[in-house]
Motif scaffolding. Structure first.
Motif, PDB file in Angstrom:
ATOM      1  N   SER A  64      24.815  31.018 -31.773  1.00 17.76           N
ATOM      2  CA  SER A  64      25.386  31.498 -32.777  1.00 17.76           C
ATOM      3  C   SER A  64      24.967  30.594 -33.961  1.00 17.76           C
ATOM      4  O   SER A  64      24.976  29.341 -33.724  1.00 17.76           O
ATOM      5  CB  SER A  64      26.963  31.434 -32.801  1.00 17.76           C
ATOM      6  N   LEU A  65      24.518  31.280 -35.035  1.00 21.53           N
ATOM      7  CA  LEU A  65      23.927  30.481 -36.076  1.00 21.53           C
ATOM      8  C   LEU A  65      25.140  30.007 -37.030  1.00 21.53           C
ATOM      9  O   LEU A  65      25.813  30.924 -37.553  1.00 21.53           O
ATOM     10  CB  LEU A  65      22.979  31.333 -37.016  1.00 21.53           C
ATOM     11  N   TRP A  66      25.626  28.721 -36.729  1.00 24.87           N
ATOM     12  CA  TRP A  66      26.995  28.007 -37.402  1.00 24.87           C
ATOM     13  C   TRP A  66      26.740  27.812 -38.694  1.00 24.87           C
ATOM     14  O   TRP A  66      27.616  28.109 -39.577  1.00 24.87           O
ATOM     15  CB  TRP A  66      26.915  27.059 -36.562  1.00 24.87           C
ATOM     16  N   LYS A  67      25.505  27.283 -39.400  1.00 24.14           N
ATOM     17  CA  LYS A  67      25.213  26.823 -40.827  1.00 24.14           C
ATOM     18  C   LYS A  67      24.019  27.033 -40.998  1.00 24.14           C
ATOM     19  O   LYS A  67      23.008  26.295 -40.507  1.00 24.14           O
ATOM     20  CB  LYS A  67      25.971  25.572 -40.854  1.00 24.14           C
ATOM     21  N   LEU A  68      23.752  27.589 -42.170  1.00 22.62           N
ATOM     22  CA  LEU A  68      22.325  27.385 -42.882  1.00 22.62           C
ATOM     23  C   LEU A  68      22.356  25.990 -43.900  1.00 22.62           C
ATOM     24  O   LEU A  68      23.257  26.060 -44.620  1.00 22.62           O
ATOM     25  CB  LEU A  68      22.012  28.558 -43.563  1.00 22.62           C
TER      26      LEU A  68
ATOM     27  N   GLU B  76      26.605  21.455 -31.325  1.00 23.60           N
ATOM     28  CA  GLU B  76      25.803  21.696 -32.389  1.00 23.60           C
ATOM     29  C   GLU B  76      24.381  21.349 -32.218  1.00 23.60           C
ATOM     30  O   GLU B  76      23.874  19.962 -31.872  1.00 23.60           O
ATOM     31  CB  GLU B  76      26.394  20.907 -33.511  1.00 23.60           C
TER      32      GLU B  76
ATOM     33  N   ASN C 225      22.171  35.518 -40.947  1.00 28.26           N
ATOM     34  CA  ASN C 225      23.190  34.942 -41.504  1.00 28.26           C
ATOM     35  C   ASN C 225      24.090  34.056 -40.817  1.00 28.26           C
ATOM     36  O   ASN C 225      24.031  34.406 -39.670  1.00 28.26           O
ATOM     37  CB  ASN C 225      24.069  36.318 -42.093  1.00 28.26           C
ATOM     38  N   GLU C 226      24.877  33.375 -41.339  1.00 29.88           N
ATOM     39  CA  GLU C 226      25.676  32.419 -40.529  1.00 29.88           C
ATOM     40  C   GLU C 226      26.684  33.403 -39.782  1.00 29.88           C
ATOM     41  O   GLU C 226      26.960  34.309 -40.046  1.00 29.88           O
ATOM     42  CB  GLU C 226      26.546  31.515 -41.837  1.00 29.88           C
ATOM     43  N   GLY C 227      26.699  32.978 -38.537  1.00 26.96           N
ATOM     44  CA  GLY C 227      27.615  33.846 -37.567  1.00 26.96           C
ATOM     45  C   GLY C 227      26.876  34.907 -36.680  1.00 26.96           C
ATOM     46  O   GLY C 227      27.263  35.171 -35.825  1.00 26.96           O
TER      47      GLY C 227
ATOM     48  N   ALA D 114      18.902  24.589 -40.572  1.00 28.02           N
ATOM     49  CA  ALA D 114      20.010  25.331 -39.825  1.00 28.02           C
ATOM     50  C   ALA D 114      20.915  24.666 -38.764  1.00 28.02           C
ATOM     51  O   ALA D 114      20.204  23.588 -38.175  1.00 28.02           O
ATOM     52  CB  ALA D 114      19.823  26.743 -39.596  1.00 28.02           C
TER      53      ALA D 114
END
Length: 70
Positions: A10-14, A37, A54-56, A29
């Protein structure tokens, strides 16, 4: 230049936004996979042209997350 995910998760943070200058080795990211992480870093320099996730969002390994204009 495309910056790709180094693993699935999962894309946690950009960390960057469109128009930012990115240098080689810079984190763009953070991916969350198996409760860890994992940073996604740029292999080259350029300006962020597009952010394709997108984040998430769930991202597959080798999927393009950020596109740079050299």
């Amino acid at each position: 230049m495309n910056i790709r995910s180094n693993m699935s998760g999962s894309l946690w943070k950009l960390v960057v936004k469109v128009g930012d200058q990115v240098e080689a080795g810079q984190e763009v990211a953070i991916l969350e996979s198996m409760k860890m992480e994992i940073p996604i870093v740029s292999e080259g320099s350029g300006v962020v042209e597009a952010i394709l996730k997108n984040e998430g969002d769930f991202v597959q390994e080798d999927e393009v997350v950020v596109r740079l204009q050299a």
